[in-house]
Enzyme design. Structure first.
Site, PDB file in Angstrom:
ATOM      1  CG  ASN A  70      -0.372  -0.102   2.540  1.00 26.03           C
ATOM      2  OD1 ASN A  70       0.547  -0.874   2.764  1.00 26.03           O
ATOM      3  ND2 ASN A  70      -0.906   0.652   3.491  1.00 26.03           N
ATOM      4  CD  GLU A  72      -1.398   5.345   4.781  1.00 25.11           C
ATOM      5  OE1 GLU A  72      -2.086   4.506   5.364  1.00 25.11           O
ATOM      6  OE2 GLU A  72      -0.768   6.242   5.387  1.00 25.11           O
ATOM      7  CB  CYS A  81      -5.313  -1.248  -1.895  1.00 20.31           C
ATOM      8  SG  CYS A  81      -6.632  -0.306  -1.129  1.00 20.31           S
ATOM      9  CD  GLU A  83      -5.415  -5.781  -1.125  1.00 16.17           C
ATOM     10  OE1 GLU A  83      -4.753  -4.715  -1.017  1.00 16.17           O
ATOM     11  OE2 GLU A  83      -6.295  -6.103  -0.307  1.00 16.17           O
ATOM     12  CB  CYS A 114     -10.817  -2.204   0.475  1.00 18.68           C
ATOM     13  SG  CYS A 114     -10.131  -1.693  -1.118  1.00 18.68           S
ATOM     14  CB  CYS A 117      -8.861  -4.615  -3.486  1.00 19.49           C
ATOM     15  SG  CYS A 117      -7.648  -3.314  -3.247  1.00 19.49           S
TER      16      CYS A 117
END
Length: 120
Positions: A70, A72, A81, A83, A114, A117
């Site tokens: 990830n 940010e 993310c 993934e 999430c 994803c």
């Protein structure tokens, strides 16, 4: 169509690992490699705001692995993310058919991908 519920699997449960490998045609070596790669990828996460590290690894139907972590941004929804990073790497390298995804976090029980994803 019922909603997709990802399978949360602990690598510490040998029986669950074996049945999952059988169900998804993964070898024990491929599972171990997915696990190792997503844990290693987690260490590269850039998450100065949430401190929530996530690593992911995907394996294509051709047996090629792609990792992601990830990343940010101060503008929360702009982050990416782990993934999606791993899937993006796979797709941009020409691998559009994925066989399995592994995700590692620092929380217990493990976090699932999430909604965004899951859609990807």
């Amino acid at each position: 169509m019922p909603p997709f519920t990802p399978q949360v699997l602990s690598s510490a449960d040998p029986a669950a690992v074996e049945s999952t490998c059988e169900e998804y045609s993964l070898t024990a070596a491929e599972f171990k490699e997915l696990h190792s790669r997503c844990v290693d990828a987690k260490a590269t996460a850039y998450c100065p705001y949430s401190k929530f590290r996530v690593g992911a690894s995907v394996i294509s139907v051709d047996g090629v692995f792609f990792n992601g972590a990830n990343v940010e941004n101060a503008s929360y929804p702009v982050g990416t993310c782990a993934e999606r990073v791993a899937f993006g790497k796979a797709v941009t390298e020409g691998h559009r058919k994925i066989r399995a995804v592994a995700v590692a976090t620092d929380v217990s029980p493990p976090a699932t991908p999430c909604g965004m994803c899951r859609q990807l």
